[in-house]
Design a protein around this motif. Structure first.
Motif, mmCIF file in Angstrom:
data_model
loop_
_atom_site.group_PDB
_atom_site.id
_atom_site.type_symbol
_atom_site.label_atom_id
_atom_site.label_comp_id
_atom_site.label_asym_id
_atom_site.label_seq_id
_atom_site.Cartn_x
_atom_site.Cartn_y
_atom_site.Cartn_z
ATOM 1 N N GLY A 106 17.199 52.191 23.363
ATOM 2 C CA GLY A 106 18.415 52.573 24.078
ATOM 3 C C GLY A 106 19.445 51.466 24.059
ATOM 4 O O GLY A 106 19.154 50.345 23.639
ATOM 5 N N ASN A 107 20.636 51.803 24.501
ATOM 6 C CA ASN A 107 21.727 50.831 24.513
ATOM 7 C C ASN A 107 21.875 50.227 25.896
ATOM 8 O O ASN A 107 21.976 50.945 26.893
ATOM 9 C CB ASN A 107 23.045 51.497 24.118
ATOM 10 C CG ASN A 107 23.029 51.870 22.652
ATOM 11 O OD1 ASN A 107 22.574 51.082 21.809
ATOM 12 N ND2 ASN A 107 23.470 53.082 22.348
ATOM 13 N N TYR A 108 21.908 48.924 25.946
ATOM 14 C CA TYR A 108 22.112 48.258 27.220
ATOM 15 C C TYR A 108 23.591 48.361 27.562
ATOM 16 O O TYR A 108 24.447 48.201 26.701
ATOM 17 C CB TYR A 108 21.694 46.795 27.120
ATOM 18 C CG TYR A 108 21.377 46.187 28.466
ATOM 19 C CD1 TYR A 108 20.153 46.403 29.075
ATOM 20 C CD2 TYR A 108 22.315 45.415 29.149
ATOM 21 C CE1 TYR A 108 19.866 45.866 30.314
ATOM 22 C CE2 TYR A 108 22.031 44.881 30.384
ATOM 23 C CZ TYR A 108 20.798 45.103 30.970
ATOM 24 O OH TYR A 108 20.515 44.573 32.208
ATOM 25 N N PRO A 109 23.934 48.652 28.831
ATOM 26 C CA PRO A 109 25.345 48.797 29.182
ATOM 27 C C PRO A 109 26.114 47.492 28.977
ATOM 28 O O PRO A 109 25.555 46.410 29.085
ATOM 29 C CB PRO A 109 25.308 49.181 30.671
ATOM 30 C CG PRO A 109 23.971 48.759 31.161
ATOM 31 C CD PRO A 109 23.045 48.864 29.993
ATOM 32 N N GLU A 110 27.395 47.641 28.686
ATOM 33 C CA GLU A 110 28.275 46.481 28.579
ATOM 34 C C GLU A 110 28.480 45.907 29.984
ATOM 35 O O GLU A 110 28.955 46.612 30.876
ATOM 36 C CB GLU A 110 29.611 46.934 27.977
ATOM 37 C CG GLU A 110 30.636 45.844 27.819
ATOM 38 C CD GLU A 110 30.096 44.669 27.019
ATOM 39 O OE1 GLU A 110 30.132 43.551 27.537
ATOM 40 O OE2 GLU A 110 29.590 44.893 25.890
ATOM 41 N N THR A 111 28.071 44.684 30.216
ATOM 42 C CA THR A 111 28.129 44.148 31.575
ATOM 43 C C THR A 111 29.257 43.142 31.789
ATOM 44 O O THR A 111 29.614 42.859 32.936
ATOM 45 C CB THR A 111 26.803 43.458 31.948
ATOM 46 O OG1 THR A 111 26.474 42.541 30.904
ATOM 47 C CG2 THR A 111 25.683 44.456 32.125
ATOM 48 N N SER A 112 29.838 42.649 30.710
ATOM 49 C CA SER A 112 30.786 41.544 30.895
ATOM 50 C C SER A 112 32.024 41.967 31.687
ATOM 51 O O SER A 112 32.585 41.192 32.445
ATOM 52 C CB SER A 112 31.202 40.956 29.548
ATOM 53 O OG SER A 112 31.793 41.969 28.764
ATOM 54 N N ARG A 113 32.401 43.242 31.556
ATOM 55 C CA ARG A 113 33.609 43.664 32.267
ATOM 56 C C ARG A 113 33.393 43.805 33.779
ATOM 57 O O ARG A 113 34.330 43.948 34.552
ATOM 58 C CB ARG A 113 34.154 44.977 31.666
ATOM 59 C CG ARG A 113 33.257 46.144 31.873
ATOM 60 C CD ARG A 113 33.627 47.406 31.142
ATOM 61 N NE ARG A 113 32.459 48.275 31.108
ATOM 62 C CZ ARG A 113 31.954 48.898 32.154
ATOM 63 N NH1 ARG A 113 32.489 48.767 33.339
ATOM 64 N NH2 ARG A 113 30.866 49.668 32.031
ATOM 65 N N LEU A 114 32.127 43.753 34.230
ATOM 66 C CA LEU A 114 31.846 43.812 35.671
ATOM 67 C C LEU A 114 32.256 42.526 36.386
ATOM 68 O O LEU A 114 32.467 42.510 37.588
ATOM 69 C CB LEU A 114 30.337 43.980 35.913
ATOM 70 C CG LEU A 114 29.707 45.320 35.609
ATOM 71 C CD1 LEU A 114 28.204 45.240 35.839
ATOM 72 C CD2 LEU A 114 30.327 46.395 36.511
ATOM 73 N N ILE A 115 32.340 41.472 35.607
ATOM 74 C CA ILE A 115 32.495 40.159 36.227
ATOM 75 C C ILE A 115 33.977 39.874 36.494
ATOM 76 O O ILE A 115 34.768 39.782 35.568
ATOM 77 C CB ILE A 115 31.884 39.072 35.307
ATOM 78 C CG1 ILE A 115 30.384 39.381 35.147
ATOM 79 C CG2 ILE A 115 32.116 37.680 35.868
ATOM 80 C CD1 ILE A 115 29.752 38.786 33.932
ATOM 81 N N PRO A 116 34.369 39.805 37.771
ATOM 82 C CA PRO A 116 35.777 39.594 38.099
ATOM 83 C C PRO A 116 36.246 38.245 37.559
ATOM 84 O O PRO A 116 35.467 37.290 37.486
ATOM 85 C CB PRO A 116 35.814 39.596 39.632
ATOM 86 C CG PRO A 116 34.417 39.730 40.106
ATOM 87 C CD PRO A 116 33.500 39.821 38.958
ATOM 88 N N GLU A 117 37.537 38.199 37.160
ATOM 89 C CA GLU A 117 38.004 36.957 36.547
ATOM 90 C C GLU A 117 38.733 36.046 37.521
ATOM 91 O O GLU A 117 38.760 34.841 37.330
ATOM 92 C CB GLU A 117 38.875 37.293 35.337
ATOM 93 C CG GLU A 117 38.044 38.033 34.289
ATOM 94 C CD GLU A 117 38.656 37.984 32.909
ATOM 95 O OE1 GLU A 117 39.888 37.760 32.825
ATOM 96 O OE2 GLU A 117 37.905 38.175 31.933
ATOM 97 N N GLN A 118 39.360 36.646 38.556
ATOM 98 C CA GLN A 118 39.922 35.745 39.561
ATOM 99 C C GLN A 118 39.130 35.937 40.846
ATOM 100 O O GLN A 118 38.319 36.837 40.978
ATOM 101 C CB GLN A 118 41.394 36.058 39.901
ATOM 102 C CG GLN A 118 42.245 36.394 38.727
ATOM 103 C CD GLN A 118 42.692 37.856 38.822
ATOM 104 O OE1 GLN A 118 41.884 38.759 39.059
ATOM 105 N NE2 GLN A 118 43.984 38.065 38.626
ATOM 106 N N SER A 119 39.414 35.070 41.805
ATOM 107 C CA SER A 119 38.804 35.275 43.108
ATOM 108 C C SER A 119 39.840 35.031 44.180
ATOM 109 O O SER A 119 40.836 34.338 43.956
ATOM 110 C CB SER A 119 37.609 34.355 43.276
ATOM 111 O OG SER A 119 38.037 33.017 43.197
ATOM 112 N N LYS A 120 39.608 35.628 45.341
ATOM 113 C CA LYS A 120 40.570 35.495 46.435
ATOM 114 C C LYS A 120 40.069 34.568 47.542
ATOM 115 O O LYS A 120 40.846 33.995 48.284
ATOM 116 C CB LYS A 120 40.867 36.876 47.028
ATOM 117 C CG LYS A 120 41.578 37.795 46.017
ATOM 118 C CD LYS A 120 41.961 39.104 46.669
ATOM 119 C CE LYS A 120 42.721 40.001 45.692
ATOM 120 N NZ LYS A 120 42.801 41.389 46.185
#
Lengths: 378, 378
Positions: A247-261
């Motif tokens: 099976g294909n593992y989901p793309e996870t990199s886009r889950l990671i927020p790039e800025q923080s508050k």
């Protein structure tokens, strides 16, 4: 088959191999352990068809004789009794003999066991992996890669691919990623290899847990080889073979927020203790939700509420709080799992609002990342 | 109610009292722990109506202050959460406050727990035992009396009286006897008492097991008081109250054979190891039966047979064999249970033929006796 072997050596090997043997398998012979004697040494094999483990005891090593009086041959013994028998033998050496009728005699001192063996020819052949495109990493590094990610795999069979750890080797970086879709753990290490690369193979979490138990925390290297459906971990005396998930593992990199508050710097141990206490009352409700609120003077308040039982609250002085005020709720279990594998005195937590995933990392170190999705509590 | 107490003292007491608290009780308030503060100290109480335990923490003892700022009062707290809370508090001292609305606050450092308590008036009153006819024995002796007998009580509810240990105090001798009708364990010790005697009270094995866990292995004395339906064990800081079983305990003395036909002297540890090995293959069949046969030259053969798995046999050199030849089969579990509590290097085993109970004792010591019924195997 016949040989005389040092009992303690045999105990260690048997213990390792047992990790692959299950009493609940569809293939009856796999409830047994295969023993193969060659002039150069003894090989024990166990398998549950997901994991296969071979442990090798050389007849002689570093001038020390482990096995003597070897007559070549092989046999399969019931794994249910063999480990206890070996462990409880009276003397330091053990003689194991199998005759042509598959009768096995285990002798130590004045104790003698006569067991019914099974024909080793009926034991499935383990695939031989080509090792041309293998690479090596130190055992202790592999163990920390496993420990820092494998706890985050899913235990639900609804999305089987998430029960595994996603492993990639690209641009000289080996990356382990695990997620159960509520949290994510990732760790990468540089690897010295020129020719090997693969982009996404998924190894069952269970396999990696067993591998971690077997490997000693040494700096000796593990050789890793990957094919389309198997992965082999090889040390001096051990072959650990696991199937790879389809099976294909989901793309996870886009889950990671790039800025923080909101950014928190906090002592790892102190945060662990506070969350641990706050989770005490919430044990059975809503996945142990605790709430964190930033306060004045570098304090955060950690609270948890369980209407029937009571409420717990604690002020924790952190090193720094930067950015916006924040009130956020999350699973204490996920938080504790993540913090406990961080292995640093102080962590940095990047929040992007109460509804967005937050990230736990050491300061100035992007090789490890723990991401947790908050819980909506109102 | 209010007090400030040393956390470690509180942890120890809570742990002891928890041994009497069950989450499955018909009386809901008994799932809680009662806390009572008096100027002289704090008393914790737990009960499952079979066993009740009171642990007392004096405000001051040997010049050390355990409890401070006491305001008298009492409350019942849910026992499910309290022990973990206390154990995980951040500081060495704990403040516990209960207000008139039964709201309880537990405070340590910056951590605060707010719990809902229950009215201590609703907690059942424990019977006050008269202690006029009490006697004393050293704690370590009481613990060995329990350990050497309690394992032999019946676990079957078909004859409830056999789930208890029969205790008598007569002629200055305190005797513990337990039997499940397949084996019997008895131990007696002299007791220094002039006025107390009772002939047969039966205390649940479970109570004695819990008591044994709580008591430290010291030479300080335990005071024991008996009424018609309760027994109280009292140490300096502990009251342990157990109900007594109803019914008549069977007469066991006539079970014990008076002569023997074969007498074995054997090293306890060596016999344990041999029996243990012989029992490995028989684990699930017929109660782990092993067979012992006397041979020439002070050797006995210990064997076990499990048709599907195999056979084990071992020659054991014993110190002496006197009397008739013997082949006898017995439960390896019963044999191991009995040998493991013998506490002597060498035991004497008196057999009276293959079909009669046999007796294990230290040489020249009639204060302890283990009796086992053989198994008919042919």
């Amino acid at each position: 088959m016949k040989f005389i072997i040092q009992r303690d050596q045999l105990i260690d090997s048997v213990q390792d191999v047992m990790k692959a043997i299950s009493s609940r398998t569809a293939i009856p012979i796999l409830t047994g352990m295969k023993i193969e004697a060659k002039q150069h040494g003894i090989t024990l094999t166990g398998s549950d068809s997901d994991i296969s483990i071979e442990s090798y005891i050389p007849a002689e090593e570093n001038g020390i004789v482990n096995v003597e009086e070897i007559e070549e041959g092989s046999i399969v013994l019931q794994a249910k009794y063999f480990p206890d028998i070996v462990r409880k033998l009276p003397e330091k050496t053990v003689e194991i003999v199998a005759d042509e009728n598959l009768k096995v005699t285990i002798r130590s001192g004045k104790a003698e066991f006569n067991l019914n063996g099974q024909d080793a020819e009926e034991y499935p052949h383990l695939p031989k992996l080509q090792t041309d495109d293998s690479f090596e990493i130190p055992t202790d590094i592999l163990k920390s890669l496993i420990k820092q990610t494998v706890f985050a795999v899913s235990t639900m069979e609804t999305r089987p691919i998430l029960t595994g750890v996603n492993i990639s080797l690209e641009d000289g970086k080996l990356t382990f990623t695990a997620t159960d879709s509520h949290r994510l753990a990732a760790r990468e290490v540089p690897v010295n290899t020129s020719n090997v690369k693969f982009s996404s193979i998924v190894v069952p979490g269970k396999s990696l847990n067993e591998l971690n138990k077997i490997l000693d925390d040494t700096e000796e290297t593990v050789e890793i080889s990957v094919t389309s459906n198997q992965i082999l971990f090889r040390t001096k005396h051990l072959n650990f073979l696991s199937r790879i998930l389809d099976g294909n593992y989901p793309e996870t990199s886009r889950l990671i927020p790039e800025q923080s508050k909101t950014v928190l710097h906090v002592k790892t141990k102190e945060l662990i203790s506070s969350i641990d206490r706050a989770s005490l009352l919430a044990r059975e409700e809503r996945n142990n939700v605790v709430r964190l609120s930033t306060k004045e003077n570098n304090e955060v308040e950690i609270t948890s509420n369980s209407p029937e039982v009571g409420r717990v609250s604690e002020e924790l002085t952190v090193k720094s709080i930067d950015g916006e005020e924040l009130k956020i709720s999350f699973s204490s279990k996920y938080m504790l799992d993540a913090l406990k594998v961080m292995d640093v005195e102080e962590v940095k937590i990047d929040f992007t609002g109460a509804m967005r995933p937050f990230i736990i990392r050491p300061e100035n170190d992007h090789s490890i990342l723990q991401l947790i999705l908050p819980v909506r509590t109102y």
